[in-house]
Design a protein around this motif. Structure first.
Motif, PDB file in Angstrom:
ATOM      1  N   GLY A 109       0.870  -1.134  -0.017  1.00  0.00           N
ATOM      2  CA  GLY A 109       0.215   0.042  -0.163  1.00  0.00           C
ATOM      3  C   GLY A 109       0.835   1.263  -0.051  1.00  0.00           C
ATOM      4  O   GLY A 109       0.385   2.324   0.216  1.00  0.00           O
ATOM      5  N   ILE A 110       1.910   1.018  -0.431  1.00  0.00           N
ATOM      6  CA  ILE A 110       3.076   2.307  -0.422  1.00  0.00           C
ATOM      7  C   ILE A 110       3.043   3.107  -2.008  1.00  0.00           C
ATOM      8  O   ILE A 110       3.316   2.326  -2.976  1.00  0.00           O
ATOM      9  CB  ILE A 110       4.411   1.873   0.032  1.00  0.00           C
ATOM     10  N   THR A 111       2.851   4.281  -1.995  1.00  0.00           N
ATOM     11  CA  THR A 111       3.212   5.043  -3.314  1.00  0.00           C
ATOM     12  C   THR A 111       4.310   5.895  -2.950  1.00  0.00           C
ATOM     13  O   THR A 111       5.039   5.869  -2.084  1.00  0.00           O
ATOM     14  CB  THR A 111       2.034   5.950  -3.470  1.00  0.00           C
ATOM     15  N   ARG A 112       4.858   6.610  -4.102  1.00  0.00           N
ATOM     16  CA  ARG A 112       6.126   7.472  -3.970  1.00  0.00           C
ATOM     17  C   ARG A 112       5.800   8.486  -3.144  1.00  0.00           C
ATOM     18  O   ARG A 112       6.772   8.981  -2.821  1.00  0.00           O
ATOM     19  CB  ARG A 112       6.223   7.914  -5.498  1.00  0.00           C
ATOM     20  N   HIS A 113       4.449   8.848  -2.634  1.00  0.00           N
ATOM     21  CA  HIS A 113       4.265   9.932  -1.929  1.00  0.00           C
ATOM     22  C   HIS A 113       3.935   9.408  -0.378  1.00  0.00           C
ATOM     23  O   HIS A 113       3.945  10.434   0.565  1.00  0.00           O
ATOM     24  CB  HIS A 113       3.104  10.515  -2.416  1.00  0.00           C
ATOM     25  N   ASP A 140      12.350   9.411  -1.179  1.00  0.00           N
ATOM     26  CA  ASP A 140      12.658  10.402  -0.102  1.00  0.00           C
ATOM     27  C   ASP A 140      11.960  10.143   1.128  1.00  0.00           C
ATOM     28  O   ASP A 140      12.611  10.617   2.183  1.00  0.00           O
ATOM     29  CB  ASP A 140      12.658  11.560  -0.799  1.00  0.00           C
ATOM     30  N   LYS A 141      10.956   9.966   1.199  1.00  0.00           N
ATOM     31  CA  LYS A 141       9.876  10.195   2.530  1.00  0.00           C
ATOM     32  C   LYS A 141       9.995   8.840   3.376  1.00  0.00           C
ATOM     33  O   LYS A 141       9.022   8.048   3.353  1.00  0.00           O
ATOM     34  CB  LYS A 141       8.330  10.429   2.199  1.00  0.00           C
ATOM     35  N   VAL A 142      11.201   8.694   4.048  1.00  0.00           N
ATOM     36  CA  VAL A 142      11.448   7.467   4.731  1.00  0.00           C
ATOM     37  C   VAL A 142      12.191   7.848   5.879  1.00  0.00           C
ATOM     38  O   VAL A 142      13.106   8.626   5.990  1.00  0.00           O
ATOM     39  CB  VAL A 142      12.171   6.575   3.714  1.00  0.00           C
TER      40      VAL A 142
END
Length: 338
Positions: A109-113, A140-142
């Motif tokens: 359920g993970i997207t680039r955003h 980037d968002k990790v």
């Protein structure tokens, strides 16, 4: 899961090829538990991993709980390169292909955003490897939850047990592997005394060859020109008042890294690429290694934390195969002693 708004975090490129992070690299349990409730664009991932000689099963523990509510399981041994053409030694948790990574992320359920928050069940051990994986594919968002699940529980965070609830899948688009972040065997054997600085995260006894490796039949010792930096030197140890591992302060991390590379002059030369060192203009990276590429990322993330704190760039990479891949090859030169 509830997390903070990271407006107070200094942001900086973590390597010469990574973009500026839009979320903090490290989040404390206090920030997480007291942060924003019902944040829909955050997914918590359990990336727990245990040594081959451990009786614990990270997957079984996650399935029964306790775990952070709504968390999902990212199994780095399964979401990995299993192709004998690209992983001929059959090593565990090698970085997957971009296709494998995209597929796994989408199924979770993970997207680039999505803001991905990674944690492990022992405190601070395998979560940095998860962050390295996401960063290597340009996500980037990790962030890493400092202290992991034990810190979350200690801070009073809610937990759930029993079978995990179902969740919606998503489509993960784009992304590519940043090859500058990953070193191969050929890269390692080509390093000379004035080249990249290899920091070995295994225990000092394994580094010198005095203690055996946990993997049967594998010689201990170290690579030529490598330096010893046990990953535990970067962490606050488990004690009566601190029942889980977590990172030391950025100032302390810097001190440990500076000492490991040979002092302030060597550290400044590393950060000021092209600087004159002993009459030679150098371009070099910090290369982190360990037993199998897991705790090497504890050191890699520590370097990024220091870079973010100072507003500077620490050029760094990880030797993905690490010691298991290196020492498994009969042609490898193995050094014993300091």
């Amino acid at each position: 899961m509830r997390l903070p708004t990271p407006t107070h975090i200094t942001r900086m490129m973590s390597t010469s090829t990574l973009p500026k992070p839009s979320v903090p690299l490290l989040i404390s349990a206090k920030e997480a538990v007291a942060g924003l409730p019902n944040k829909r664009d955050i997914v918590a991932l359990d990336v727990s991993w245990h040594m081959p000689n451990s009786p614990r099963s990270a997957t079984e523990e996650f399935a029964s709980g306790p775990r952070i509510p709504g968390a999902r399981r990212f199994d780095m041994d399964k979401i990995a390169d299993h192709d004998p053409k690209t992983n001929p030694l059959g090593l565990g948790h090698m970085l997957p292909t971009i296709e494998t990574f995209r597929d796994a992320a989408g199924k979770l359920g993970i997207t680039r955003h999505t803001h991905v928050v990674l944690y492990d069940s022992v405190g601070l051990f395998s979560a940095p490897r998860g962050l390295f994986t996401f960063k290597a594919f340009g996500h980037d968002k990790v962030s890493v939850l400092d202290g992991g699940l034990p810190a979350w529980i200690d801070e009073g965070g809610d937990v759930e047990q029993g079978p995990p609830e179902a969740f919606k899948t998503a489509e993960y688009e784009n992304g590519h592997l940043d090859k500058e972040m990953v070193k191969s065997y050929a890269d390692i054997v080509a390093i000379n005394k004035d080249g990249d600085i290899v920091l070995d995260a295994r225990s000092h006894g394994r580094f010198t060859g005095q203690d055996p490796e946990p993997r049967p039949g594998l010689s201990s010792g170290h690579m030529p020109h490598a330096r010893s930096l046990p990953f535990g030197d970067l962490l606050l140890p488990v004690s009566d008042g601190h029942p889980y591992t977590s990172y030391k302060s950025p100032k302390e991390l810097r001190q440990v890294l500076v000492r490991a590379v040979g002092g302030e002059e060597a550290w400044e030369a590393l950060l000021n690429q092209g600087a004159d060192v002993a009459g030679t203009a150098v371009e070099r990276q910090l290369v982190f290694s360990c037993g199998s590429g897991m705790t090497a990322c504890v050191g890699w993330l520590a370097a990024q934390i220091v870079a973010q704190e100072e507003g500077r760039v620490v050029p760094s990479a990880v030797y993905d195969e690490s010691w298991t891949g290196y020492a498994s090859r009969p042609e490898s030169e193995i050094v014993k002693g300091e």
